[in-house]
Design a protein around this motif. Structure first.
Motif, mmCIF file in Angstrom:
data_model
loop_
_atom_site.group_PDB
_atom_site.id
_atom_site.type_symbol
_atom_site.label_atom_id
_atom_site.label_comp_id
_atom_site.label_asym_id
_atom_site.label_seq_id
_atom_site.Cartn_x
_atom_site.Cartn_y
_atom_site.Cartn_z
ATOM 1 N N UNK A 1 7.456 -0.929 30.424
ATOM 2 C CA UNK A 1 8.884 -0.806 30.140
ATOM 3 C C UNK A 1 9.271 0.663 30.035
ATOM 4 N N UNK A 2 10.564 0.941 30.257
ATOM 5 C CA UNK A 2 11.098 2.286 30.036
ATOM 6 C C UNK A 2 11.607 2.435 28.606
ATOM 7 N N UNK A 3 11.456 1.385 27.807
ATOM 8 C CA UNK A 3 11.831 1.424 26.389
ATOM 9 C C UNK A 3 10.561 1.476 25.558
ATOM 10 N N UNK A 4 10.388 2.581 24.837
ATOM 11 C CA UNK A 4 9.166 2.804 24.066
ATOM 12 C C UNK A 4 9.480 2.892 22.584
ATOM 13 N N UNK A 5 8.763 2.108 21.780
ATOM 14 C CA UNK A 5 8.918 2.124 20.327
ATOM 15 C C UNK A 5 7.672 2.751 19.717
ATOM 16 N N UNK A 6 7.854 3.823 18.953
ATOM 17 C CA UNK A 6 6.751 4.575 18.367
ATOM 18 C C UNK A 6 6.610 4.237 16.884
ATOM 19 N N UNK A 7 5.486 3.638 16.534
ATOM 20 C CA UNK A 7 5.173 3.276 15.157
ATOM 21 C C UNK A 7 4.099 4.226 14.651
ATOM 22 N N UNK A 8 4.405 4.969 13.608
ATOM 23 C CA UNK A 8 3.444 5.933 13.076
ATOM 24 C C UNK A 8 3.962 6.476 11.751
#
Length: 137
Positions: free
Chosen positions: A23-30
């Motif tokens: 996907x071109x939608x990236x969710x960053x969890x950190x």
């Protein structure tokens, strides 16, 4: 998919994310200080933008363009949101339906608004200079 890396390897990690993302939608969890913005900066550069990438903590969203002036995408930082309605009020739906790259920091603040086709990226701090990155559905 999992990668262990140091900051000197960010260019390669950015390439791997672009290559392996569905996907071109990236969710960053950190956690705070894990390097979300630094990684997004490397991805934006790898995608062909020379824009100055910084965390949009106060403005909530930054826009990045390619060298040609064409819009590359949007970078969100939801850390300071009190509720999901604030994201809706800023027009999140319009950004998400734009077809451009989407980079989300602190997506856990808007759980019911995250698109179904999102690519989840988790960064874990292993030590002061080493991170573990996991690309998952």
């Amino acid at each position: 998919m999992e990668f262990i890396y140091k900051q000197s390897e960010l260019k390669n990690i950015a390439k791997q994310i672009i290559e392996h993302s569905h996907s071109k939608s990236l969710a960053f969890y950190a956690p705070m200080g894990a390097g979300k913005t630094t990684l997004i900066k490397a991805i934006v550069k790898e995608l062909g933008s020379s824009d100055n990438v910084s965390s949009p903590t106060f403005g909530l969203v930054n826009e990045y363009a390619l060298e040609s002036g064409e819009l590359l995408g949007y970078h969100f930082d939801f850390y300071r949101l009190d509720d999901e309605e604030e994201a809706m009020d800023m027009g999140l739906d319009d950004y998400l339906s734009s077809g451009n790259w989407i980079f989300m920091e602190w997506p856990e603040k808007i759980p019911s608004l995250i698109p179904n086709d999102i690519q989840n990226i988790t960064i874990e701090i292993l030590d002061e200079v080493t991170r573990r990155l996991i690309i998952s559905e």
